[in-house]
Write a protein that holds these residues in place. Structure first.
Motif, PDB file in Angstrom:
ATOM      1  N   GLY A   1     -18.458 104.221  10.637  1.00  0.00           N
ATOM      2  CA  GLY A   1     -17.391 105.035  10.065  1.00  0.00           C
ATOM      3  C   GLY A   1     -16.576 104.231   9.082  1.00  0.00           C
ATOM      4  O   GLY A   1     -16.914 103.108   8.724  1.00  0.00           O
ATOM      5  N   ASP A   2     -15.479 104.819   8.656  1.00  0.00           N
ATOM      6  CA  ASP A   2     -14.607 104.169   7.686  1.00  0.00           C
ATOM      7  C   ASP A   2     -13.966 102.931   8.294  1.00  0.00           C
ATOM      8  O   ASP A   2     -13.705 102.876   9.499  1.00  0.00           O
ATOM      9  CB  ASP A   2     -13.512 105.135   7.237  1.00  0.00           C
ATOM     10  CG  ASP A   2     -14.051 106.285   6.413  1.00  0.00           C
ATOM     11  OD1 ASP A   2     -15.115 106.103   5.779  1.00  0.00           O
ATOM     12  OD2 ASP A   2     -13.424 107.351   6.403  1.00  0.00           O
ATOM     13  N   PRO A   3     -13.666 101.946   7.454  1.00  0.00           N
ATOM     14  CA  PRO A   3     -12.989 100.754   7.968  1.00  0.00           C
ATOM     15  C   PRO A   3     -11.613 101.089   8.524  1.00  0.00           C
ATOM     16  O   PRO A   3     -10.936 102.000   8.049  1.00  0.00           O
ATOM     17  CB  PRO A   3     -12.852  99.866   6.735  1.00  0.00           C
ATOM     18  CG  PRO A   3     -13.797 100.397   5.726  1.00  0.00           C
ATOM     19  CD  PRO A   3     -13.971 101.848   6.031  1.00  0.00           C
ATOM     20  N   LEU A   4     -11.212 100.345   9.527  1.00  0.00           N
ATOM     21  CA  LEU A   4      -9.873 100.439  10.068  1.00  0.00           C
ATOM     22  C   LEU A   4      -8.923  99.766   9.083  1.00  0.00           C
ATOM     23  O   LEU A   4      -9.177  98.646   8.635  1.00  0.00           O
ATOM     24  CB  LEU A   4      -9.801  99.711  11.419  1.00  0.00           C
ATOM     25  CG  LEU A   4      -8.406  99.514  11.999  1.00  0.00           C
ATOM     26  CD1 LEU A   4      -7.833 100.847  12.473  1.00  0.00           C
ATOM     27  CD2 LEU A   4      -8.453  98.510  13.142  1.00  0.00           C
ATOM     28  N   VAL A   5      -7.838 100.432   8.742  1.00  0.00           N
ATOM     29  CA  VAL A   5      -6.803  99.825   7.911  1.00  0.00           C
ATOM     30  C   VAL A   5      -5.848  99.098   8.848  1.00  0.00           C
ATOM     31  O   VAL A   5      -5.307  99.693   9.781  1.00  0.00           O
ATOM     32  CB  VAL A   5      -6.045 100.878   7.077  1.00  0.00           C
ATOM     33  CG1 VAL A   5      -4.874 100.249   6.338  1.00  0.00           C
ATOM     34  CG2 VAL A   5      -6.997 101.558   6.104  1.00  0.00           C
ATOM     35  N   VAL A   6      -5.674  97.811   8.626  1.00  0.00           N
ATOM     36  CA  VAL A   6      -4.742  97.012   9.414  1.00  0.00           C
ATOM     37  C   VAL A   6      -3.534  96.739   8.518  1.00  0.00           C
ATOM     38  O   VAL A   6      -3.633  96.011   7.534  1.00  0.00           O
ATOM     39  CB  VAL A   6      -5.388  95.696   9.898  1.00  0.00           C
ATOM     40  CG1 VAL A   6      -4.397  94.905  10.741  1.00  0.00           C
ATOM     41  CG2 VAL A   6      -6.664  95.983  10.685  1.00  0.00           C
ATOM     42  N   ASP A   7      -2.430  97.367   8.858  1.00  0.00           N
ATOM     43  CA  ASP A   7      -1.210  97.264   8.057  1.00  0.00           C
ATOM     44  C   ASP A   7      -0.371  96.095   8.570  1.00  0.00           C
ATOM     45  O   ASP A   7       0.200  96.146   9.660  1.00  0.00           O
ATOM     46  CB  ASP A   7      -0.420  98.568   8.151  1.00  0.00           C
ATOM     47  CG  ASP A   7       0.802  98.584   7.258  1.00  0.00           C
ATOM     48  OD1 ASP A   7       1.212  97.513   6.761  1.00  0.00           O
ATOM     49  OD2 ASP A   7       1.362  99.681   7.070  1.00  0.00           O
ATOM     50  N   LEU A   8      -0.331  95.034   7.767  1.00  0.00           N
ATOM     51  CA  LEU A   8       0.415  93.827   8.115  1.00  0.00           C
ATOM     52  C   LEU A   8       1.673  93.671   7.263  1.00  0.00           C
ATOM     53  O   LEU A   8       2.253  92.591   7.218  1.00  0.00           O
ATOM     54  CB  LEU A   8      -0.486  92.591   7.920  1.00  0.00           C
ATOM     55  CG  LEU A   8      -1.776  92.542   8.715  1.00  0.00           C
ATOM     56  CD1 LEU A   8      -2.612  91.335   8.306  1.00  0.00           C
ATOM     57  CD2 LEU A   8      -1.493  92.526  10.212  1.00  0.00           C
ATOM     58  N   THR A   9       2.101  94.735   6.606  1.00  0.00           N
ATOM     59  CA  THR A   9       3.232  94.622   5.686  1.00  0.00           C
ATOM     60  C   THR A   9       4.536  94.253   6.394  1.00  0.00           C
ATOM     61  O   THR A   9       5.435  93.694   5.767  1.00  0.00           O
ATOM     62  CB  THR A   9       3.440  95.915   4.865  1.00  0.00           C
ATOM     63  OG1 THR A   9       3.578  97.022   5.761  1.00  0.00           O
ATOM     64  CG2 THR A   9       2.283  96.146   3.916  1.00  0.00           C
ATOM     65  N   ALA A  10       4.659  94.554   7.677  1.00  0.00           N
ATOM     66  CA  ALA A  10       5.879  94.221   8.413  1.00  0.00           C
ATOM     67  C   ALA A  10       5.684  92.997   9.312  1.00  0.00           C
ATOM     68  O   ALA A  10       6.503  92.742  10.191  1.00  0.00           O
ATOM     69  CB  ALA A  10       6.338  95.421   9.238  1.00  0.00           C
ATOM     70  N   VAL A  11       4.607  92.250   9.085  1.00  0.00           N
ATOM     71  CA  VAL A  11       4.381  91.018   9.842  1.00  0.00           C
ATOM     72  C   VAL A  11       5.054  89.876   9.092  1.00  0.00           C
ATOM     73  O   VAL A  11       4.779  89.640   7.919  1.00  0.00           O
ATOM     74  CB  VAL A  11       2.866  90.749  10.030  1.00  0.00           C
ATOM     75  CG1 VAL A  11       2.623  89.368  10.609  1.00  0.00           C
ATOM     76  CG2 VAL A  11       2.257  91.825  10.919  1.00  0.00           C
TER      77      VAL A  11
END
Length: 99
Positions: A45-55
């Protein structure tokens, strides 16, 4: 003592899966981060988006959790983390977008 980290899984407007991390990822909570990645990544399936903008901080333990999934994730990172993702070589293995 574990460093503060919040992990949530949801969907983007197109229905794709998103794992959002908020806080710091270090050796005290990298296992929880790795477990969240393991649960959220789908082999087909589609790649998982890992949102690290608030890390605010990502150490080698957090990077080590990302590498096994490099072919099945896309990262959204803040300008603070982009150089780290590049120097580590992770940006050569997966998509990294500015967030």
């Amino acid at each position: 003592m574990s460093t503060a980290l919040t992990l949530t899984t949801g969907s983007d407007p197109d229905g794709g899966r998103v794992l959002t991390a908020v806080g710091e990822i270090d050796m005290s909570n990298a296992a929880a981060f790795a477990a969240a990645l393991d649960d959220a990544v789908r082999p087909d399936g589609d790649p998982l988006v890992v949102d690290l903008t608030a890390v605010e901080y990502l150490d080698s333990a957090g990077l080590a959790a990302l590498f096994p999934h490099a072919e099945r994730i896309a990262l959204v990172a803040s300008p603070l983390l982009e150089p780290l993702l590049s120097i580590s070589g992770l940006a050569d293995l997966t998509t990294v977008r500015s967030g």
